[in-house]
Enzyme design. Structure first.
Site, PDB file in Angstrom:
ATOM      1  N   HIS A  52       0.845  -1.185   0.000  1.00 34.36           N
ATOM      2  CA  HIS A  52       0.000   0.000   0.000  1.00 34.36           C
ATOM      3  C   HIS A  52       0.888   1.244   0.000  1.00 34.36           C
ATOM      4  O   HIS A  52       2.104   1.151   0.225  1.00 34.36           O
ATOM      5  CB  HIS A  52      -0.942   0.008   1.222  1.00 34.36           C
ATOM      6  CG  HIS A  52      -0.247   0.074   2.536  1.00 34.36           C
ATOM      7  ND1 HIS A  52      -0.168  -0.976   3.413  1.00 34.36           N
ATOM      8  CD2 HIS A  52       0.418   1.091   3.140  1.00 34.36           C
ATOM      9  CE1 HIS A  52       0.509  -0.619   4.480  1.00 34.36           C
ATOM     10  NE2 HIS A  52       0.876   0.630   4.342  1.00 34.36           N
TER      11      HIS A  52
HETATM   12  P1  TYD Z   1      -2.518  -4.116   7.501  1.00 38.94           P
HETATM   13  O1  TYD Z   1      -2.801  -2.752   6.962  1.00 38.94           O
HETATM   14  O2  TYD Z   1      -2.942  -5.277   6.688  1.00 38.94           O
HETATM   15  O3  TYD Z   1      -0.972  -4.248   7.838  1.00 38.94           O
HETATM   16  P2  TYD Z   1       0.291  -4.194   6.812  1.00 38.94           P
HETATM   17  O4  TYD Z   1       0.054  -3.050   5.893  1.00 38.94           O
HETATM   18  O5  TYD Z   1       1.456  -3.975   7.716  1.00 38.94           O
HETATM   19  O6  TYD Z   1       0.395  -5.495   6.098  1.00 38.94           O
HETATM   20  O7  TYD Z   1      -3.166  -4.190   8.960  1.00 38.94           O
HETATM   21  C1  TYD Z   1      -3.576  -5.390   9.552  1.00 38.94           C
HETATM   22  C2  TYD Z   1      -4.755  -5.105  10.491  1.00 38.94           C
HETATM   23  O8  TYD Z   1      -4.365  -4.294  11.579  1.00 38.94           O
HETATM   24  C3  TYD Z   1      -5.888  -4.398   9.780  1.00 38.94           C
HETATM   25  O9  TYD Z   1      -7.103  -4.990  10.223  1.00 38.94           O
HETATM   26  C4  TYD Z   1      -5.824  -2.979  10.292  1.00 38.94           C
HETATM   27  C5  TYD Z   1      -5.194  -3.139  11.661  1.00 38.94           C
HETATM   28  N1  TYD Z   1      -4.370  -1.993  12.067  1.00 38.94           N
HETATM   29  C6  TYD Z   1      -4.802  -1.180  13.105  1.00 38.94           C
HETATM   30  O10 TYD Z   1      -5.887  -1.385  13.691  1.00 38.94           O
HETATM   31  N2  TYD Z   1      -4.025  -0.133  13.499  1.00 38.94           N
HETATM   32  C7  TYD Z   1      -2.837   0.131  12.889  1.00 38.94           C
HETATM   33  O11 TYD Z   1      -2.147   1.100  13.278  1.00 38.94           O
HETATM   34  C8  TYD Z   1      -2.400  -0.716  11.803  1.00 38.94           C
HETATM   35  C9  TYD Z   1      -1.093  -0.457  11.089  1.00 38.94           C
HETATM   36  C10 TYD Z   1      -3.195  -1.764  11.431  1.00 38.94           C
END
Ligand code: TYD
Length: 144
Positions: A52
């Site tokens: 992303h």
């Molecule tokens: P995700 O965006 O998939 O993580 P990455 O980009 O590192 O692969 O996030 C995984 C889950 O965690 C998603 O349900 C959103 C949640 N999340 C939060 O609640 N707070 C946060 O600060 C972050 C980074 C993720």
């Protein structure tokens, strides 16, 4: 905000007892107020996370244990890879940068310090959408 990726080296306060690193908001090393911290650990081998970009968020990433690699694509299409394999090695990412986190070692603990609370609206999770936003940024910059 101009997209930016910059490797940082945190100063270590080492002595005969071992190492210590101290981080402060609005410093050379963390050039924003820290509003959120999260960490990624126990990652299944072969996993690629991220995939992303953010519109406005600033982040500093540091692998507190083990190692991982951060791949970053800037709006102009330049791709760079950054291996974080020691707690004094960090990466500052600002603005519109498509990022992937990969090659996690089994013991990797990746700490992310962020300039904003979690806001889904700030994410671009679709690569084609990122390229469109990047093309817009590039045309705005060339018309300046
Ligand atoms: P995700 O965006 O998939 O993580 P990455 O980009 O590192 O692969 O996030 C995984 C889950 O965690 C998603 O349900 C959103 C949640 N999340 C939060 O609640 N707070 C946060 O600060 C972050 C980074 C993720």
């Amino acid at each position: 905000m101009q997209a930016k990726v910059e490797e940082k080296r945190f100063p270590m306060h080492g002595d005969a007892r071992g190492q210590l690193i101290a981080l402060e908001s609005m410093s050379d090393h963390i050039p924003f107020e820290i509003r959120r911290a999260y960490y990624i650990f126990d990652t299944v081998p072969g996993t690629i996370r991220g995939n992303h970009a953010h519109k406005e968020l600033k982040q500093v990433l540091v692998c507190l244990s083990g190692a991982c690699t951060i791949s970053c694509e800037l709006p102009d299409g330049t791709v760079s890879e950054h291996c974080l394999d020691w707690p004094d090695r960090a990466l500052l990412i600002e603005g519109l940068v498509w990022r992937q986190m990969k090659y996690f070692s089994k013991d990797a603990v990746l700490l992310v310090l962020a300039s904003e609370h979690y806001m889904e609206d700030d994410y671009i999770r679709d690569y084609d959408e990122f390229r469109k936003a990047a093309a817009k940024v590039m045309s705005q910059e060339s018309s300046k």
